[in-house]
Design a protein around this motif. Structure first.
Motif, PDB file in Angstrom:
ATOM      1  N   UNK A 157      36.345  49.272  74.164  1.00  0.00           N
ATOM      2  CA  UNK A 157      36.260  48.046  73.579  1.00  0.00           C
ATOM      3  C   UNK A 157      36.225  48.567  72.170  1.00  0.00           C
ATOM      4  N   UNK A 158      35.800  49.620  71.775  1.00  0.00           N
ATOM      5  CA  UNK A 158      35.746  50.191  70.454  1.00  0.00           C
ATOM      6  C   UNK A 158      35.590  51.918  70.203  1.00  0.00           C
ATOM      7  N   UNK A 159      36.095  52.366  69.463  1.00  0.00           N
ATOM      8  CA  UNK A 159      36.198  53.870  69.295  1.00  0.00           C
ATOM      9  C   UNK A 159      35.933  54.175  67.766  1.00  0.00           C
ATOM     10  N   UNK A 160      35.253  55.362  67.723  1.00  0.00           N
ATOM     11  CA  UNK A 160      35.125  55.892  66.437  1.00  0.00           C
ATOM     12  C   UNK A 160      35.642  57.164  66.140  1.00  0.00           C
ATOM     13  N   UNK A 161      36.514  57.525  65.309  1.00  0.00           N
ATOM     14  CA  UNK A 161      37.427  58.716  65.333  1.00  0.00           C
ATOM     15  C   UNK A 161      37.399  59.247  63.934  1.00  0.00           C
ATOM     16  N   UNK A 162      37.365  60.602  63.605  1.00  0.00           N
ATOM     17  CA  UNK A 162      37.076  61.188  62.266  1.00  0.00           C
ATOM     18  C   UNK A 162      38.556  61.233  61.505  1.00  0.00           C
ATOM     19  N   UNK A 163      38.504  61.201  60.494  1.00  0.00           N
ATOM     20  CA  UNK A 163      39.831  61.100  59.641  1.00  0.00           C
ATOM     21  C   UNK A 163      40.835  62.347  60.092  1.00  0.00           C
ATOM     22  N   UNK A 164      41.933  61.966  60.188  1.00  0.00           N
ATOM     23  CA  UNK A 164      42.907  63.035  60.761  1.00  0.00           C
ATOM     24  C   UNK A 164      42.853  63.341  61.968  1.00  0.00           C
ATOM     25  N   UNK A 165      41.832  62.681  62.893  1.00  0.00           N
ATOM     26  CA  UNK A 165      41.832  63.080  64.158  1.00  0.00           C
ATOM     27  C   UNK A 165      42.909  61.940  65.070  1.00  0.00           C
ATOM     28  N   UNK A 166      43.124  62.203  66.310  1.00  0.00           N
ATOM     29  CA  UNK A 166      43.665  61.251  67.239  1.00  0.00           C
ATOM     30  C   UNK A 166      42.838  60.170  67.917  1.00  0.00           C
ATOM     31  N   UNK A 167      43.605  58.704  67.564  1.00  0.00           N
ATOM     32  CA  UNK A 167      42.811  57.790  68.236  1.00  0.00           C
ATOM     33  C   UNK A 167      43.910  57.159  69.428  1.00  0.00           C
TER      34      UNK A 167
END
Lengths: 119, 114
Positions: free
Chosen positions: B9-19
């Motif tokens: 439903x949602x995800x949080x990813x670090x900048x530069x990482x893969x989503x």
């Protein structure tokens, strides 16, 4: 560049009919290559396709809304319109008009207009 | 009706990482006569209409950065953002147009920065 612009009242009373018009500029609504449709999005929620129309007047409606929806086209004005009857608070949403190709995806959207159903 | 589901439903990813976002249809959206998957991906930012990113499951729309890619076939599809940028914070929707002009959308996946 194709542009679509929704217009109509931003406030509708419960049990009344919601009416919106989409004006198309930068292209002809009479093209045989496209459907013209309405999609809505309740605040904070996802997208729901309402229905689409072909320039000839053929219509296609979401089965869940079919009994309350009428979509029409006016090729002389390059416009198409939505009427949704017997509205309730659940019909409060941003209403988008959109273009889709006859065999594929939605490629142009209007900016959307918020319609609130409230007395 | 073809029902679309998405995960997560949602995800949080670090900048530069893969989503990675998944989309599943209740029936195949692969049209056998042309071997095309009738599946699109849209990005929606607050206060804006959805923007087409990917169509035919894997074809990037003109102007869309190549960090966005789509894959999958039949009933299972994936949208990948290879290196998340700040401007990619948005809600992403999949949509089937196999039954065009009767469309159905997935419920959306919200992508944020960790």
């Amino acid at each position: 560049q194709l542009q679509l612009q929704e217009s109509g009242p931003g406030l509708v009373k419960p049990s009344e009919t919601l009416s919106l018009t989409c004006t198309v500029s930068g292209g002809s609504i009479s093209s045989s290559s496209y459907y013209w449709g309405w999609i809505r999005q309740p605040p904070g929620k996802g997208l729901e396709w309402i229905g689409s129309i072909y320039y000839s007047g053929s219509t296609y409606y979401n089965p869940s809304l079919k009994s309350r929806v009428t979509i029409s086209v006016d090729t002389s004005k390059n416009q198409f319109s939505l009427k949704l009857s017997s509205v309730t608070a659940a019909d409060t949403a941003v209403y988008y008009c959109a273009r889709s190709q006859t065999t594929s995806y939605v490629d142009y959207w209007g900016q959307g207009t918020l319609v609130t159903v409230s007395s | 009706d073809i029902v679309m589901t998405q995960s997560p439903d949602s995800l949080a990813v670090s900048l530069g990482e893969r989503a990675t976002i998944n989309c599943k249809s209740s029936q195949s959206v692969l049209y056998s006569s042309n071997n095309k998957n009738y599946l699109a991906w849209y990005q929606q930012k607050p206060g804006q209409p959805p923007k087409l990113l990917i169509y035919w499951a894997s074809t990037r729309e003109s102007g869309v950065p190549d960090r966005f890619s789509g894959s999958g076939s039949g009933t299972d599809f994936t949208l990948t953002i290879s290196s998340l940028q700040a401007e990619d914070v948005a809600v992403y929707y999949c949509q089937q147009y196999y039954s065009t002009p009767l469309f159905t959308f997935g419920p959306g996946t919200k992508v944020d920065i960790k």
